[in-house]
Design a protein around this motif. Structure first.
Motif, PDB file in Angstrom:
ATOM      1  N   THR A   1      16.912   5.055  -6.244  1.00 20.41           N
ATOM      2  CA  THR A   1      16.724   6.098  -5.236  1.00 20.41           C
ATOM      3  C   THR A   1      15.515   6.955  -5.585  1.00 20.41           C
ATOM      4  N   GLY A   2      15.425   8.105  -4.950  1.00 21.53           N
ATOM      5  CA  GLY A   2      14.317   9.017  -5.234  1.00 21.53           C
ATOM      6  C   GLY A   2      13.003   8.409  -4.786  1.00 21.53           C
ATOM      7  N   LYS A   3      11.982   8.554  -5.607  1.00 20.36           N
ATOM      8  CA  LYS A   3      10.669   8.100  -5.167  1.00 20.36           C
ATOM      9  C   LYS A   3      10.607   6.581  -5.073  1.00 20.36           C
ATOM     10  N   GLU A   4      11.580   5.911  -5.674  1.00 18.56           N
ATOM     11  CA  GLU A   4      11.549   4.446  -5.563  1.00 18.56           C
ATOM     12  C   GLU A   4      11.880   3.941  -4.162  1.00 18.56           C
ATOM     13  N   TRP A   5      12.337   4.842  -3.291  1.00 17.28           N
ATOM     14  CA  TRP A   5      12.500   4.419  -1.893  1.00 17.28           C
ATOM     15  C   TRP A   5      11.153   4.102  -1.248  1.00 17.28           C
ATOM     16  N   ILE A   6      10.116   4.689  -1.831  1.00 20.59           N
ATOM     17  CA  ILE A   6       8.823   4.651  -1.145  1.00 20.59           C
ATOM     18  C   ILE A   6       7.866   3.677  -1.803  1.00 20.59           C
ATOM     19  N   ASN A   7       7.348   2.729  -1.026  1.00 21.39           N
ATOM     20  CA  ASN A   7       6.142   1.997  -1.408  1.00 21.39           C
ATOM     21  C   ASN A   7       5.298   1.895  -0.151  1.00 21.39           C
ATOM     22  N   SER A   8       4.118   1.311  -0.258  1.00 13.62           N
ATOM     23  CA  SER A   8       3.220   1.420   0.901  1.00 13.62           C
ATOM     24  C   SER A   8       3.819   0.706   2.120  1.00 13.62           C
ATOM     25  N   GLY A   9       4.567  -0.382   1.879  1.00 13.07           N
ATOM     26  CA  GLY A   9       5.192  -1.067   3.010  1.00 13.07           C
ATOM     27  C   GLY A   9       6.284  -0.222   3.644  1.00 13.07           C
ATOM     28  N   SER A  10       7.179   0.327   2.810  1.00 17.18           N
ATOM     29  CA  SER A  10       8.302   1.087   3.374  1.00 17.18           C
ATOM     30  C   SER A  10       7.832   2.401   3.981  1.00 17.18           C
ATOM     31  N   LEU A  11       6.754   2.962   3.438  1.00 13.32           N
ATOM     32  CA  LEU A  11       6.257   4.218   4.003  1.00 13.32           C
ATOM     33  C   LEU A  11       5.769   4.015   5.445  1.00 13.32           C
ATOM     34  N   VAL A  12       5.091   2.899   5.667  1.00 12.42           N
ATOM     35  CA  VAL A  12       4.634   2.591   7.032  1.00 12.42           C
ATOM     36  C   VAL A  12       5.828   2.510   7.970  1.00 12.42           C
ATOM     37  N   LYS A  13       6.889   1.835   7.513  1.00 12.09           N
ATOM     38  CA  LYS A  13       8.078   1.688   8.363  1.00 12.09           C
ATOM     39  C   LYS A  13       8.743   3.037   8.632  1.00 12.09           C
ATOM     40  N   ARG A  14       8.855   3.835   7.586  1.00  9.45           N
ATOM     41  CA  ARG A  14       9.513   5.149   7.746  1.00  9.45           C
ATOM     42  C   ARG A  14       8.750   6.023   8.720  1.00  9.45           C
ATOM     43  N   VAL A  15       7.465   6.143   8.455  1.00  8.21           N
ATOM     44  CA  VAL A  15       6.656   7.029   9.292  1.00  8.21           C
ATOM     45  C   VAL A  15       6.704   6.558  10.745  1.00  8.21           C
ATOM     46  N   ASN A  16       6.541   5.266  10.941  1.00 11.73           N
ATOM     47  CA  ASN A  16       6.509   4.774  12.322  1.00 11.73           C
ATOM     48  C   ASN A  16       7.858   4.917  13.011  1.00 11.73           C
TER      49      ASN A  16
ATOM     50  N   THR B   1      -0.648  -5.072  16.529  1.00 11.31           N
ATOM     51  CA  THR B   1      -0.188  -3.680  16.635  1.00 11.31           C
ATOM     52  C   THR B   1       0.143  -3.094  15.275  1.00 11.31           C
ATOM     53  N   TYR B   2      -0.332  -3.710  14.200  1.00 18.64           N
ATOM     54  CA  TYR B   2       0.041  -3.222  12.877  1.00 18.64           C
ATOM     55  C   TYR B   2      -0.692  -1.936  12.536  1.00 18.64           C
ATOM     56  N   GLY B   3       0.017  -1.037  11.874  1.00 21.91           N
ATOM     57  CA  GLY B   3      -0.647   0.176  11.410  1.00 21.91           C
ATOM     58  C   GLY B   3       0.300   1.348  11.393  1.00 21.91           C
ATOM     59  N   LEU B   4      -0.264   2.517  11.119  1.00 22.11           N
ATOM     60  CA  LEU B   4       0.524   3.748  11.092  1.00 22.11           C
ATOM     61  C   LEU B   4       0.420   4.449  12.439  1.00 22.11           C
TER      62      LEU B   4
ATOM     63  N   ARG C   1      -6.211  12.961   9.921  1.00 18.89           N
ATOM     64  CA  ARG C   1      -5.374  14.023   9.347  1.00 18.89           C
ATOM     65  C   ARG C   1      -4.469  13.444   8.263  1.00 18.89           C
ATOM     66  N   PHE C   2      -3.927  12.294   8.581  1.00 24.24           N
ATOM     67  CA  PHE C   2      -3.027  11.650   7.624  1.00 24.24           C
ATOM     68  C   PHE C   2      -3.751  11.443   6.290  1.00 24.24           C
ATOM     69  N   ALA C   3      -4.965  10.914   6.378  1.00 25.09           N
ATOM     70  CA  ALA C   3      -5.735  10.655   5.164  1.00 25.09           C
ATOM     71  C   ALA C   3      -5.976  11.960   4.410  1.00 25.09           C
ATOM     72  N   ASN C   4      -6.300  13.005   5.146  1.00 26.75           N
ATOM     73  CA  ASN C   4      -6.523  14.300   4.485  1.00 26.75           C
ATOM     74  C   ASN C   4      -5.247  14.819   3.835  1.00 26.75           C
TER      75      ASN C   4
ATOM     76  N   LEU D   1       3.514   9.927  -3.895  1.00 25.95           N
ATOM     77  CA  LEU D   1       3.548   9.731  -2.446  1.00 25.95           C
ATOM     78  C   LEU D   1       2.142   9.752  -1.860  1.00 25.95           C
ATOM     79  N   GLY D   2       1.331  10.647  -2.389  1.00 25.74           N
ATOM     80  CA  GLY D   2      -0.038  10.738  -1.898  1.00 25.74           C
ATOM     81  C   GLY D   2      -0.773   9.417  -2.067  1.00 25.74           C
ATOM     82  N   GLN D   3      -0.682   8.865  -3.253  1.00 27.63           N
ATOM     83  CA  GLN D   3      -1.371   7.598  -3.524  1.00 27.63           C
ATOM     84  C   GLN D   3      -0.804   6.484  -2.638  1.00 27.63           C
ATOM     85  N   THR D   4       0.514   6.480  -2.507  1.00 24.98           N
ATOM     86  CA  THR D   4       1.157   5.432  -1.710  1.00 24.98           C
ATOM     87  C   THR D   4       0.715   5.505  -0.244  1.00 24.98           C
ATOM     88  N   GLY D   5       0.631   6.738   0.261  1.00 29.41           N
ATOM     89  CA  GLY D   5       0.194   6.907   1.645  1.00 29.41           C
ATOM     90  C   GLY D   5      -1.223   6.403   1.839  1.00 29.41           C
ATOM     91  N   LEU D   6      -2.077   6.692   0.883  1.00 28.47           N
ATOM     92  CA  LEU D   6      -3.460   6.232   1.002  1.00 28.47           C
ATOM     93  C   LEU D   6      -3.537   4.711   0.912  1.00 28.47           C
TER      94      LEU D   6
END
Lengths: 334, 469, 382
Positions: free
Chosen positions: B358-373, C153-156, C172-175, C190-195
């Motif tokens: 749990t915690g920050k391990e929920w997040i990786n670049s793939g899952s973050l895209v899914k969450r945000v979207n 349609t892939y992307g944020l 904005r997201f990038a910033n 999280l910052g690095q992961t988002g980038l």
């Protein structure tokens, strides 16, 4: 108990038909059955959403015979939530879609001929059309479920009349589901949320209630469908209690069927026999009673010979009973 | 009228003890009072979710078979529609602890049965829960206790009972694992009717004395002819056990702890809080309900806002609740059950008995895209009832015109209230300012401004801060 | 950088046939009486089998693959599986994905391969899954994989319809995710992961712009998926592993039509894919691998087949040494286990060939051991 004798009537378990399958010789969540003019049967597979491949297309209408012959199936990808079936005098099959808010009709060989229906709550509009049934004049009663009413249409969809209203009082309905019409033209509605079946005249006058009062063979739990045999006995699918409750025409409880399909259907047998591990697994089961019991019975139809056909959604099968005339009871000390 | 702090605190409670609540409900509850609401969560009087309604429209979800999806849809439906949110959240908690996966069990109906145990007795006595879980067919099969025989013990269940379900690593010996396993020999499942060709049939616990090892065992310093329940009685008396469960509750409801396997090495981030929970647990005779009451009423809980990375289930269920999407039966439900899985938390199918990290391990670049979207797709949909009501509140907050700053503040308030870091807030503000002032005067203005609110909500959903709950 | 006789690093495309492909009706022992006896309802008549030799042939829907085989670019690996197959889709798929037949594994074999290829996670699209979610084969802690349901349609923030507005919001997201030192390790992570996520999406977004092909793919989902694979691959973005799937091959009923349709779609999509790659001179560094979680029961059930054990794998590509590998399992009733063909080639051996000989990685720690590995990859210079 394969034979049930009560009040001079006898019902025999005949057979099971079908098995769980996404295509071919089987059904997926079968929720309705209707008899075609030639005596064959249409079975609606409600199916499921959200799966891939073969399963994505498992909503369909199968046409089968009482002798376990699959004539074919149709209607794949033409429905979202198919729910009710009815056959008109000219042998067209009608099917309701409670999500799409339409009634579609098909030729006897499965060709889609058209559809009608508008979403809404005004007169003639539909919200969640579920059970459907024709009367002798080929008018179609549609259970307009989310509007808590019954609407009567010509088979082309012209509005004739409607009745009902939300509530639990006489004549009111709560998310009704199945419907049937008897030979006198009276209409029986499975008043799902009110745990009862209501009988109305063809123009909507409340006549009788089945199962509403505890003790009068009551204790119905969310009934889904209803059918009437040639002698006027009434069969209610007691969906919540997983049984079929039988009443006489006055509303007196007679007997209940719980399912007796402990033998495999023909199609089921094919699956078992081709799987040696399944054969072995059955052999270690101590008690086969659960195999026969109804697991979520939903739809019911009665054919010209008073054979009663019940669909079970979880088991993917039909169970067939016959009402036997002239039954001779064997002596009890046998 | 409840003040801002009351609103913030109540929405925090509802996020943690449930899956979030709409602003209307938060206001109603805040009016009612915090402690009163805690009591209501702990002793719910509302009826359970009407499964008949679910099964009528989604018959596949009643007895799902091999595929997990219909079972996931069933549970998701209950999480979204429940009026007993803590009961459902606690079921998810116990699913994290007693993680059982359909990938092996292959009978999703029996996993639902296990979840029902959590609903039924998850707030009750922990010792009883352990006994029920030990007899649960899905668990027995998952951890091979049906292969645990008198003359050939299998240690899988015995080990996990101690390592993951009660004591934690370092609080027992290998000998204890062996003795514990022997005590559970003969705890098995009856032969069930095969799935072919009619679908799933019931599966029942069976105790077979002829396969049980009746000889003496020595377990955690106790010697006797122990059976399974005796073992559980000894286990729950261990100080390590109460600490382990207290820490689990803290990790799930209060703030992110290190991953479970590290617990015998790393101390809790708030040892005092865990000790408070532990004491309540022990003094109540291992009842869960008093611990929940103590926890939710404690300062350490009230001060823990946004200290946890939301789990995918919290993201999905919380967003559906916030926006009013997918209330009641819906053809999209069966697909929606898979969404938490796309973000890394396939309910009823955890990756292993260890459950999810749990915690920050929920997040990786793939899952973050899914969450945000997932969140942005919905909060930017101005047709959804929940979004409409947010827009209405924003529109009515400042008269017919408002500044960019007011727009941002209103949106942040109604999405939480959530506080942004200075850096993030500046970006949100710049974005709002770049689009000029906001008017609600005419119908056209209202439509345009609604769009802007939707976009702002989406941008907020995309922030780092919003990944916390 | 490792090479395979050309300058580009090796690329693997995995195509998972989800649901349990019926080996017996895919590669058909058409002279074997046991085949006809056990398939009363589903046998393919001898004259319709696409014969590859005197004993074996392909399902009639697989004509394009027959060509591939005859041109020497396809390996058929018989009897693949593992001991004590559980005949459960989910468990079996897990075993194939994690290489852990005895315990519940958490790390995917390809995820471990990705870790070896890109240990510092420098490229967010070293591996790309075309589909929803992530197959367990690609899952391991610390390994990030882009999962693309639809490349176009892939992307944020894809729900923001107005393109200019979306671009502004992504800026904005990038910033917002940009350097925010001192905010604590979790926020920094999280910052690095988002980038990274943004970078991956940005890179992938460029692929369709550079792609042009005269090959017109079919309309099936697998054709669309493989076209997305070709689009990303030909854009040369450093992706080394592609994963996609097609199904469901779970043909308990109505198998005759369903299985034919599935293989028609798969065969045509594969042909289009390779034509496309060849046209763009991008085929030489690609191997495609097909597997399914199990084969199906030998005896049919009247209209379909149920879960079985041994299956068949295919490897396709210019660097594949075409032909037969392992042996067709015995079909005599006495030789079957629970009515199934018995695996005689461990799947981890097949993986080992791919990892060792093609990807030039050390297979042993990835597949958890040493297994007999069929040599279906051409050696350098061959």
């Amino acid at each position: 108990m394969e034979t049930t004798t009560v009040a001079g009537r006898t019902w025999n378990f005949v057979k099971a038909i079908g098995r769980n399958a996404a295509a071919g010789n089987g059904f997926t969540q079968p929720t309705a059955v209707a008899i075609a003019r030639d005596g064959s049967m249409y079975v609606l597979s409600r199916g499921q959403e959200g799966a891939g491949g073969v399963v994505a297309q498992n909503k369909r209408i199968g046409k089968i015979t009482m002798d376990d012959e699959l004539i074919g199936d149709f209607g794949r990808q033409e429905f979202t939530w198919p729910v009710g079936l009815a056959v008109s005098k000219d042998d067209k099959l009608y099917c309701s879609d409670e999500y799409g808010n339409f009634i579609a009709w098909y030729s006897a060989d499965g060709e889609r001929l058209g559809q009608w229906g508008e979403a809404g709550s005004k007169e003639g509009e539909l919200s969640g059309p579920s059970g459907i049934a024709f009367d002798a004049d080929d008018n179609l009663y549609v259970v307009d479920s989310l509007n808590d009413r019954v609407q009567k249409f010509t088979k082309d969809g012209n509005f004739i009349t409607s009745w009902g209203g939300s509530g639990s009082g006489e004549g009111q309905l709560d998310r009704p589901w199945g419907v049937t019409v008897d030979k006198d033209g009276d209409v029986y509605v499975a008043d799902w949320g009110n745990d009862r079946v209501q009988k109305f005249s063809g123009d909507g006058k409340p006549l009788l209630t089945f199962g509403g009062e505890p003790g009068q063979g009551g204790d119905l739990k969310r009934p889904s469908d209803v059918a009437v045999d040639s002698e006027g006995d009434v069969y209610v699918v007691d969906w919540g209690n997983k049984k079929v409750q039988i009443y006489d025409s006055e509303g007196n409880a007679l007997a209940a069927l719980y399912g007796d399909a402990t033998e495999f259907s023909k199609w089921a047998k094919e699956v078992v026999e081709s799987n040696p591990d399944v054969v072995k697994a059955y052999r270690r089961v101590k008690d086969r009673t659960p195999l026969g019991l109804f697991e979520r019975p939903v739809g019911i139809a009665i054919d010209d010979e008073d054979r009663i056909i019940i669909t079970e959604s979880t088991r993917g099968r039909l169970q067939v009973y016959a009402k036997e005339k002239n039954y001779l009871e064997p002596q009890f000390n046998l | 009228m409840p003040n801002k702090e009351d609103i913030a605190l109540m929405s925090h409670l509802m996020r943690r003890a449930g899956f979030g609540a709409t602003r209307d409900e938060v206001e109603r509850l805040a009016e009612q009072g915090y402690e009163e609401t805690v009591e209501q969560l702990i002793n719910p009087t509302a009826p359970p979710v009407d499964e008949f309604l679910l099964w009528r429209y989604h018959p596949i979800t009643e007895v799902p078979g091999g595929a997990a999806d219909p079972g996931q849809a069933n549970w998701l439906y209950q999480m979204v529609n429940t009026e007993r949110p803590l009961e459902e959240k606690l079921a998810l908690f116990w699913h994290h602890v007693f993680a059982t996966g359909n990938a092996k069990v292959d009978n999703c109906n029996h996993l639902l049965e296990q979840i029902q145990i959590f609903r039924d007795i998850g707030m009750g006595n922990y010792r009883n829960l352990l006994v029920e879980i030990a007899k649960n067919p899905a668990m027995i099969f998952w951890l091979d206790n049906n292969e645990n025989h008198r003359n050939a013990p299998n240690e899988n269940w015995g080990r996990e009972l101690l390592e993951l379900f009660s004591l934690g690593v370092g609080n027992y010996t290998e000998k204890d694992v062996f003795e514990c396993s022997r005590a559970f020999t003969g705890w098995t499942i009856g032969a069930k009717m095969p799935r072919f060709p009619y679908g799933r049939f019931p599966w029942t616990f069976e105790y077979r004395p002829e396969d049980h090892d009746f000889t003496e065992k020595t377990f955690l310093g106790h010697t006797g002819n122990f059976n399974g329940e005796d073992i559980i009685d000894i286990v729950v008396q261990q100080p390590a056990c109460s600490k382990f469960i207290a820490r689990h509750l803290y990790n799930f409801f209060v703030a992110d702890e290190p991953q479970v396997p590290a617990w015998n090495i790393e101390e809790p981030r708030d040892p005092e809080a865990v000790e408070t929970l532990r004491e309540t647990f022990v003094s109540s005779g291992l009842e869960i309900k008093p611990v929940l009451r103590t926890m939710f009423n404690s300062d350490f809980f009230k001060e823990s806002t946004y200290q946890k990375v939301k789990s995918p289930v919290e993201v999905v269920v919380g967003t559906l609740g916030l926006t009013g999407d997918l209330a009641g039966p819906d053809p999209r439900l069966e697909g929606m059950g898979k969404e938490p899985g796309y973000m890394g938390q396939a309910i009823l199918d955890p990756p292993s008995v260890e459950g999810w990290h749990t915690g920050k391990e929920w997040i990786n670049s793939g899952s973050l895209v899914k969450r945000v979207n997932f969140v942005a797709d919905r909060v930017s949909n101005t047709e959804l009832p929940g979004v409409k009501s947010i827009i209405k509140r924003v529109a009515e907050s400042n008269g017919s015109a408002m500044t960019a700053e007011a727009l941002v503040d209103q949106c942040l308030d109604l999405m939480g209230p959530i506080e942004m870091g200075e850096h993030t807030r500046r970006e949100l503000l710049s974005h709002a300012e770049s689009e000029g002032s906001i008017s609600w005067a005419t119908e056209e203005d209202y439509a345009r401004s609604s769009r802007r609110v939707g976009d702002m909500l989406a941008l907020i959903a995309a922030t780092r801060e919003y990944q916390f709950g | 950088m490792t090479t395979n006789g050309n300058s580009k690093p090796p690329v693997l495309v995995v195509l998972q046939l989800t649901g349990g492909n019926d080996y017996f009706n895919t590669v058909i022992p058409y002279t074997d009486g046991n085949y006809y006896d056990s398939r009363p309802s589903l046998q393919i008549p001898q004259d319709r089998v696409l014969k590859l030799n005197d004993e074996l042939g392909l399902h009639p829907a697989m004509a394009p693959l027959k060509d591939k085989f005859e041109q020497g670019g396809m390996a058929i690996i018989h009897g693949v599986g593992y001991a004590n197959s559980p005949r459960s889709h989910f468990r079996s798929m897990d075993i194939w994905h994690t290489c852990e037949p005895d315990t519940v594994g958490t790390e995917g074999w390809l995820a471990r391969a990705i870790r070896d290829i890109d240990p510092e996670s420098e490229n967010p699209i070293t591996a790309v899954n075309i589909g929803q979610g992530l197959p367990r084969a690609l899952v391991a802690r610390g390994v990030s994989v882009a999962s693309v349901a639809d490349l176009s349609t892939y992307g944020l923030l894809t729900s923001i319809e107005e393109e200019a507005q979306r671009t502004r919001m992504l800026e904005r997201f990038a910033n917002m995710y940009g350097p925010a030192l001192g905010t604590g390790p979790v926020m920094e992570y999280l910052g690095q992961t988002g980038l990274d996520a943004l970078k991956g999406a940005d890179i992938l977004k460029t692929a369709p712009d550079t792609y042009s092909s005269s090959v017109e793919y079919g309309a099936s989902p697998i054709a669309r998926s493989l076209r997305d694979v070709a689009t990303i691959h030909t854009a040369d973005l450093g992706t080394r592993i592609f994963y996609t799937q097609h199904g469901s091959f779970d043909t308990h009923a109505a198998q005759a039509t369903t299985h034919a349709q599935l293989w028609t779609d798969v065969s045509e999509a594969i042909t289009d894919f390779w034509d496309d790659l060849r046209e763009q001179d991008a085929d030489e560094n690609v191997v495609m691998f097909l597997f399914s979680e199990f084969g199906r029961r030998v005896r049919d059930n009247g209209s379909g087949t149920d879960h079985g054990a041994a299956g068949v794998c295919f490897a396709i590509g210019p660097k594949v040494k075409g032909g037969w590998y392992s042996e067709y399992p015995e079909t005599r009733a006495e030789a079957l286990e629970q009515g199934d063909l018995v695996p005689n080639q461990d799947f981890r051996g097949v993986y080992s060939t791919i990892l060792n000989d093609w990807m030039k990685l050390d297979a042993k720690p990835i597949v958890n051991g040493q297994f007999e590995a069929p040599q279906f990859i051409k050696t350098n210079g061959a």
